[in-house]
Design an enzyme around this catalytic site. Structure first.
Site, short mmCIF file in Angstrom:
data_model
loop_
_atom_site.label_atom_id
_atom_site.label_comp_id
_atom_site.label_asym_id
_atom_site.label_seq_id
_atom_site.Cartn_x
_atom_site.Cartn_y
_atom_site.Cartn_z
N SER A 279 0.81 -1.23 0.00
CA SER A 279 0.00 0.00 0.00
C SER A 279 0.84 1.27 0.00
CB SER A 279 -0.93 0.02 1.22
OG SER A 279 -0.18 -0.11 2.41
N GLY A 315 -1.78 -4.19 1.60
CA GLY A 315 -1.86 -5.34 2.49
C GLY A 315 -1.05 -6.54 2.08
N ASN A 347 4.66 -5.57 5.27
CA ASN A 347 3.74 -6.60 5.75
C ASN A 347 4.39 -7.98 5.93
OD1 ASN A 347 1.46 -4.77 5.61
ND2 ASN A 347 1.56 -5.00 3.40
N ASP A 466 -2.00 7.52 9.55
CA ASP A 466 -1.30 6.70 10.54
C ASP A 466 0.19 6.86 10.31
OD1 ASP A 466 -0.62 5.07 8.32
OD2 ASP A 466 -2.46 3.90 8.56
N HIS A 469 1.18 5.15 6.21
CA HIS A 469 0.66 5.59 4.90
C HIS A 469 0.74 7.11 4.74
CE1 HIS A 469 -1.30 1.70 5.76
NE2 HIS A 469 -1.02 1.48 4.48
#
Length: 505
Positions: A279, A315, A347, A466, A469
């Site tokens: 992402s 993700g 991830n 956050d 991102h």
């Protein structure tokens, strides 16, 4: 049976002779000029093209042949002094055409140790005797008009049909209009054509008119590059050729009858750049608070020559990108000369055998772990480095050029410095790239240093959602850093397609 074979042979011979005769009678369109007519080798070196590379798409080449003899860096004088006109002149026959465009390089010094290509201004008979410092030969230098007139007269002496052009305009603007060249070389080219009673096409004025309609902001970056105000892109060269074709149709010159009514123009095929990652690179829908740098990346690319295809997916880890078939989809589209930018890590630290089943084994080893997934499918999980190396290998097998990047840093500041992962995913990405002999960009470290220079408060605005991102501003900042980093890869061909905007003073 022998009679049938003899008849067949005679028919074939007649057909061959007819074809040969038609080919010999087919007029040739010879083109002479400078780099705005043929840039480099005529293959779009650096994205620059001359109109001579595309004029053949506007002419019926079943009835005329095209030979582009233009050479970058030449003036009306040096083209002839270098002997470039001689082979054209020798081949000329009655009914051929000679398209002539010079002027961009005629304004240089008459005598120096670099190019010595300048001509005396005007169309008169003035001349100057020099001992050429470049060629070490004694030489008589004439006016621009004298050299153009010689080309015209030489062509006419062979029964060929010359067409004289004013030089294409440069991408220079004043008060919302392209600056015309109608008081020097454009004017002098016209005067010679009129005096010799041959066709003149005012390419400078007519192309300028078309560019004026589009406006400076639409011209720069499409028809010309910001870095070069003289040489056209492929679209700019096509625009020049379009103007020429239209003017030929309007003229009384017989070349106009070979102009195709509705030409189907083929621009050079674009190379493709595939982005694969998570992402922090992906297009995450309409979420303006989670924008991957891959969304902004095309802003820093020459999209007239390359197409950026963002196949990153939010993700995903290096493991799940393969397991879900996302890599297979990209791999099947790859063609020789494409590029693949690979970036994972955010991830991969997840659980290997539960939850989202996206964690990869740490490191670059060959160890594996058999996992019973919740969907009752057994999966053999490999190391992070192993997945990255597989992407590299399979891209190379397709003739594509992979570039590996470490992940972008999070907005976390341990010890008042941006977070780094130098001992994990950064290092493992680098090792994978080195093992496969491909370029590696340590984006994590490069961006982290920039973040540190900006300070926490400024960087905080880059992360509206956050700590992982970025929003649009942060994504653009990171994309520019990616572009700059690629530009610094001295041996990577993708660097030639990167366009870094000039900093405003």
């Amino acid at each position: 049976m022998k009679l049938i074979k003899l008849i067949a042979l005679l028919c074939a011979t007649v057909l061959f002779l007819n074809f040969s005769q038609k080919t010999q009678n087919k007029p040739t369109v010879y083109i002479v000029g400078d780099s705005t007519v043929k840039n480099g080798s005529g293959k779009g070196d650096g994205g620059l093209w001359g109109w001579g590379d595309f004029i053949g798409q506007f002419l019926d080449t079943t009835k005329v042949s095209i030979q582009n003899h233009a050479l970058g860096g030449t003036s009306s004088r040096s083209f002839q002094d270098k002997g470039l006109w001689t082979p054209v002149f020798k081949k000329l026959k009655k009914g051929d055409y000679v398209l002539i465009q010079f002027g961009h390089n005629d304004n240089g010094p008459l005598n120096d140790t670099v190019r010595a290509r300048g001509t005396i201004k005007g169309i008169g008979n003035e001349s100057e005797e020099i001992d050429n410092m470049l060629t070490h030969k004694h030489e008589t230098v004439h006016t621009y008009g004298w050299y153009i007139r010689k080309l015209v007269k030489d062509a006419l002496s062979k029964g060929a049909i010359p067409v004289v052009f004013s030089p294409i305009p440069r991408n220079d603007w004043k008060e919302g209009k392209i600056i015309r060249n109608n008081e020097s070389y454009g004017l002098w080219a016209k005067q010679i054509a009129e005096q010799e009673k041959v066709t003149f096409i005012d390419l400078n004025a007519n192309m300028s008119d078309e560019l004026d309609k589009k406006g400076e902001s639409n011209v720069t970056g499409t028809y010309f590059y910001e870095r070069d105000h003289t040489h056209t892109s492929a679209r700019g060269a096509v625009l020049s050729a379009t103007v020429i074709a239209n003017e030929l149709k309007k003229s009384s010159n017989s070349l106009g009858k070979y102009v195709i009514a509705n030409p189907k123009i083929k621009l050079p095929k674009k190379k493709k750049v595939f982005l694969i990652g998570d992402s922090t690179m992906a297009n995450n829908g309409n979420n303006e608070n989670a924008v991957g740098w891959g969304v902004a990346f095309p802003k820093f690319c020459d999209t007239t020559r390359i197409e950026v295809i963002n196949k990153a997916r939010g993700g995903r880890s290096s493991r799940t990108y393969e397991f879900e078939g996302l890599w297979k989809e990209v791999r099947e589209q790859l063609q020789p000369g494409n590029f693949v930018i690979i970036q994972f890590g955010h991830n991969d630290a997840g659980a290997v055998d539960k939850d989202k089943y996206r964690g990869s084994l740490k490191g670059n080893g060959t160890e594996t772990q058999l996992v019973n997934r919740a969907d009752s499918i057994k999966e053999t999980v490999r190391s992070f480095g192993s997945y990255i190396e597989r992407y590299i290998k399979e891209a190379k097998d397709k003739g594509a050029i992979p570039i590996v990047m470490s992940q972008t840093p999070r907005n976390e500041w341990p010890n008042d410095k941006p977070e780094l992962r130098e001992d994990s995913y950064n290092k493992w990405s680098k090792i994978a790239a080195e093992n496969q002999g491909v370029d590696f960009i340590d984006l994590n470290v490069i961006i982290a240093k920039k973040y540190e220079a900006l300070g926490k408060e400024k960087v905080k605005a880059f992360f509206p959602k956050d700590h992982t991102h970025t929003g649009t501003e942060g994504a653009t900042f990171n994309a520019l850093t990616v572009a700059e980093s690629i530009k610094n890869l001295k041996k990577c061909p993708l660097r030639d397609y990167i366009e870094i905007p000039k900093k405003k003073e």
